[in-house]
Motif scaffolding. Structure first.
Motif, mmCIF file in Angstrom:
data_model
loop_
_atom_site.group_PDB
_atom_site.id
_atom_site.type_symbol
_atom_site.label_atom_id
_atom_site.label_comp_id
_atom_site.label_asym_id
_atom_site.label_seq_id
_atom_site.Cartn_x
_atom_site.Cartn_y
_atom_site.Cartn_z
ATOM 1 N N TYR A 27 0.839 -1.193 0.000
ATOM 2 C CA TYR A 27 0.000 0.000 0.000
ATOM 3 C C TYR A 27 0.878 1.248 0.000
ATOM 4 O O TYR A 27 1.834 1.347 0.758
ATOM 5 C CB TYR A 27 -0.902 0.016 1.227
ATOM 6 N N ARG A 29 -0.589 4.388 0.338
ATOM 7 C CA ARG A 29 -1.308 5.531 0.928
ATOM 8 C C ARG A 29 -0.576 6.110 2.125
ATOM 9 O O ARG A 29 -0.775 7.264 2.487
ATOM 10 C CB ARG A 29 -2.724 5.155 1.310
ATOM 11 N N THR A 53 1.286 12.588 -0.206
ATOM 12 C CA THR A 53 0.005 11.952 0.061
ATOM 13 C C THR A 53 -1.171 12.909 -0.106
ATOM 14 O O THR A 53 -2.245 12.506 -0.528
ATOM 15 C CB THR A 53 -0.020 11.351 1.467
ATOM 16 N N ASN A 73 -3.799 5.708 -4.945
ATOM 17 C CA ASN A 73 -3.548 4.933 -3.726
ATOM 18 C C ASN A 73 -4.337 3.626 -3.708
ATOM 19 O O ASN A 73 -3.923 2.666 -3.066
ATOM 20 C CB ASN A 73 -3.876 5.770 -2.501
ATOM 21 N N ASN A 76 -2.218 1.403 -5.865
ATOM 22 C CA ASN A 76 -0.793 1.390 -5.489
ATOM 23 C C ASN A 76 0.115 1.692 -6.673
ATOM 24 O O ASN A 76 1.131 1.013 -6.894
ATOM 25 C CB ASN A 76 -0.416 0.048 -4.848
#
Length: 114
Positions: A27, A29, A53, A73, A76
């Protein structure tokens, strides 16, 4: 630890476009900064673009107005849309992710030539 795999490089004529993609193994995020660097023939590796982000972006002066960085996100992935390519954009393009360490992909070759 995160593995990064770039794709989308190739040969394109001046004025053309390419879209690079970078797939992460985990991930993204929670990865604050992701971006693209490049290394041209006989040159040092240089920053192309970064995205954090919150979505804020930063570009090298040489690509402003031509390149667009984005991140997804949910998938990915980080992408680099490159428009109006010039011969001086020829380089190996590397995806990077910064956590407490910096991670690099293996690079993808972009060649701009007629």
């Amino acid at each position: 630890q995160v593995q990064l795999v770039e794709s989308g490089g190739g040969l394109v004529q001046p004025g053309g476009s390419l879209r690079l993609s970078c797939a992460a193994s985990r991930y993204i995020r929670n990865i604050n900064t992701m971006g693209w660097y490049r290394q041209g023939p006989g040159k040092e590796r240089e920053l192309v673009a970064t995205i954090i982000t919150g979505g804020s972006t930063n570009y090298a002066d040489s690509v402003k107005g031509r390149f667009i960085i984005s991140r997804d996100n949910a998938k990915n992935t980080v992408s680099l849309q490159m428009n109006n390519l010039k011969p001086e954009d020829t380089a190996v393009y590397y995806c990077t992710a910064v956590t407490n360490l910096r991670f690099w992909g293996q690079g993808t070759q972009v060649t701009v030539s007629s």
